[in-house]
Design a protein around this motif. Sequence first.
Motif, short mmCIF file in Angstrom:
data_model
loop_
_atom_site.label_atom_id
_atom_site.label_comp_id
_atom_site.label_asym_id
_atom_site.label_seq_id
_atom_site.Cartn_x
_atom_site.Cartn_y
_atom_site.Cartn_z
N GLY A 149 0.78 -1.23 0.00
CA GLY A 149 0.00 0.00 0.00
C GLY A 149 0.80 1.27 0.00
N VAL A 150 2.15 1.20 -0.05
CA VAL A 150 2.99 2.40 -0.02
C VAL A 150 3.95 2.36 -1.19
CG1 VAL A 150 4.64 3.75 1.33
CG2 VAL A 150 2.83 2.48 2.51
N MET A 151 4.06 3.48 -1.90
CA MET A 151 4.98 3.56 -3.01
C MET A 151 6.42 3.42 -2.51
SD MET A 151 3.72 3.88 -6.05
CE MET A 151 2.18 4.31 -6.90
N ASN A 207 6.89 7.18 3.28
CA ASN A 207 6.24 7.39 4.57
C ASN A 207 6.66 8.77 5.06
OD1 ASN A 207 4.99 4.70 5.01
ND2 ASN A 207 7.13 4.02 5.01
N LEU A 208 5.82 9.77 4.86
CA LEU A 208 6.19 11.16 5.09
C LEU A 208 5.43 11.76 6.27
CD1 LEU A 208 6.18 12.39 1.37
CD2 LEU A 208 8.13 11.59 2.72
N TYR A 251 -6.05 15.62 3.11
CA TYR A 251 -4.81 15.45 2.35
C TYR A 251 -4.22 14.06 2.56
CZ TYR A 251 -0.28 16.38 0.24
OH TYR A 251 0.83 16.32 -0.57
N ALA A 252 -4.16 13.62 3.79
CA ALA A 252 -3.62 12.30 4.09
C ALA A 252 -4.44 11.21 3.41
CB ALA A 252 -3.57 12.07 5.59
N SER A 253 -5.76 11.39 3.35
CA SER A 253 -6.64 10.41 2.70
C SER A 253 -6.36 10.35 1.20
CB SER A 253 -8.10 10.77 2.96
OG SER A 253 -8.98 9.88 2.29
N ALA A 254 -6.22 11.53 0.57
CA ALA A 254 -5.92 11.57 -0.87
C ALA A 254 -4.55 10.97 -1.16
CB ALA A 254 -5.99 13.01 -1.38
N ALA A 255 -3.58 11.28 -0.29
CA ALA A 255 -2.23 10.75 -0.48
C ALA A 255 -2.22 9.23 -0.41
CB ALA A 255 -1.29 11.34 0.58
N ILE A 312 1.05 7.26 -1.02
CA ILE A 312 1.92 8.03 -0.13
C ILE A 312 1.32 7.99 1.26
CG2 ILE A 312 3.00 10.25 0.33
CD1 ILE A 312 2.67 10.91 -2.64
N ASN A 313 2.09 7.49 2.21
CA ASN A 313 1.61 7.40 3.58
C ASN A 313 2.00 8.67 4.32
OD1 ASN A 313 0.66 6.46 6.07
ND2 ASN A 313 2.60 5.44 6.56
N VAL A 314 1.04 9.59 4.47
CA VAL A 314 1.28 10.85 5.17
C VAL A 314 0.89 10.67 6.63
CG1 VAL A 314 0.61 13.27 5.38
CG2 VAL A 314 1.02 12.29 3.13
N ILE A 315 1.86 10.83 7.52
CA ILE A 315 1.66 10.63 8.95
C ILE A 315 1.49 11.99 9.59
CG2 ILE A 315 2.65 9.62 11.03
CD1 ILE A 315 4.47 8.03 8.90
N LEU A 316 0.30 12.29 10.08
CA LEU A 316 -0.03 13.61 10.59
C LEU A 316 0.30 13.73 12.07
CD1 LEU A 316 -3.54 14.12 8.94
CD2 LEU A 316 -1.35 15.05 8.15
#
Length: 610
Positions: free
Chosen positions: A424-426, A449-450, A468-472, A477-481
């Motif tokens: 699930g992650v590029m 994983n950003l 944004y995290a959902s779209a990523a 792209i796993n955006v960790i908020l």
Amino acid sequence: MKRTGTRTTVILGAALAGSMLLAACGSTSSATPQSSTTKKGGTAYYAEAAGANPNYILPLTSGAEFSIANLAQFQILMYRPLYFFGQGDKAEINYNLSIGNAPVYSNNDKTVTITLKKYQWSDGQPVTSSDVIFWMNLLKANKVDWGAYVPGDFPDNVVSYSAPNASTVVFHLNQSYSPTWFTYNELSQITPLPLAWDTTSLSTPLPNPSAKSIADMTTARAQAVYKFLNAQAQDLSTYASSPIWSVVDGPWKLASFSSAGHAVFVPNTKYSGPVKPSLSQFVELPFTSDSAEFNVLRAGNNAVTYGYLPNSDASQKSYVESIGYKVEPWTEFGFSYWNMNFNNPTYGAVFKQLYIRQALQHLVDQPAWITSFLHGDAVPNYSPVPVTPSNPFADAASRTDHYPYSTSAAKNLLTSHGWKMVNGVMTCESPGSSATECGAGISKGLALNLNLEYYSGSNSLTEEMTAYASAAKQAGINVILSSANGNTVFADEAPCTPSQPSCKWEMILAGTWEYSPDNYPTGGELFASGAGSNYGNYQSSEANALIAATHTSSDPQAALDAYQNFMAKELPDIYRPLPDAAISLISNKLGGVTQNPYLDITPEDWYFKG
């Protein structure tokens, strides 16, 4: 070029609009004429932006504290800059409220002569040219600690400066510059400092050095003085009691101050400017969240005289009007974005790839965010040159969405450059520098994983970041908020080198950039190599050349167009919608309020109606 938590969102600096030619700048006061029903006295309570309370008092401010909360809504009340910007709600220089008269350029624009008006410090000493020289000495010796510093620009571009008499300062420049740019972006940085601050101890009384000793100040002495003043500025508990900070030339002085940012101001009875305070007290109130501020305001009891409406409570406009508030949008001259850390030891090489930045920008759904989260109180934002308020600077490139929302476009950019979805992650499958590989410095197996940190307290911003995290995620792209209060976020985002422990951050949203004291939107303080507010450590020789051209070109608009056209597509940061600085809620009992586009507040203009 200031950052801060704005009152509905975090912002960063303010602007020029319409008539910015020096000869066209007016000289009227910003004060609203008071009526016969004006009351003298009273206390006005102003709501600080959630989580972004003032925490630094010294006007020579580093990038970590270079915020609206500190500069425009705290320091300026006590320590007046050489030039004041904002004619009421107009974005232009205000010579009436400036200590300096209009600068005179000569010698093919390589010499600048400034005469000072008759101001005085609260200790009875006059404000003189030596106070300007004192600022210049401290700035020259400690320039890397100045949030507005850009290598090669101010003060590097000043060959020499002198004070031929007590009311005159002369600058000799290293080449010819545009008078508008030099006034709006360079002279705008100067704040005269009292000679009483030329000390390295808290001896009582503080020394009162001579003009000659200031003129002859060595670099070592200037560094020692700055070190001492900076240390004193770190001790928030002494702000109201210190014999240093009590010497002011602005309309207000501190009566009390808490480390949480609760500030009580009283009039400076020695203030020499044209508008003397009518209020007996002005109080700034800190809040941990937008909701906390609004709950206090809607409860009534005049606990907040001048507050703001959170975006998430936009439906409450009619209610707040019914309990005695005017609803006034506050528009600033700035742009909103978040930074990528080009020096991050793991992901810096990733952010240096244009296709990566394009993919990240494709995940920002500006129209939807404006409608759903910001309730229409924002405008699209596609470059560092603002499109609002109406101004002559933004061209078609700044009004065009070059990377419209598309998760599929983002995903395709990654897969066409050697990335493959793994769990699930590029993940980089094809390292290398060819057109179909991940790019220089990116190792095989690195996964996207950003971490993205943003300032807390704003429900609408939390909604934006969650979207944004959902779209990523859809693009791999796993955006960790994560979130933190505004001052923490500002400190986390300081410029750094890859070897420093502080350089581990990856993406940070500290807010909006408000163009001040870089009032002409050329971006040098943000994007020039080594600039004090280049928080993302961005480096580009082409950007450096384009920025430099805006300072000296004989066709300034053409130079500005070339700069903004490049930056709109280059993506030195990720653009998000520009919210109104605030939806202000102003008590119907309060008069004299204008909303400065540089986000300076002028409570000396305010009064209670009879």
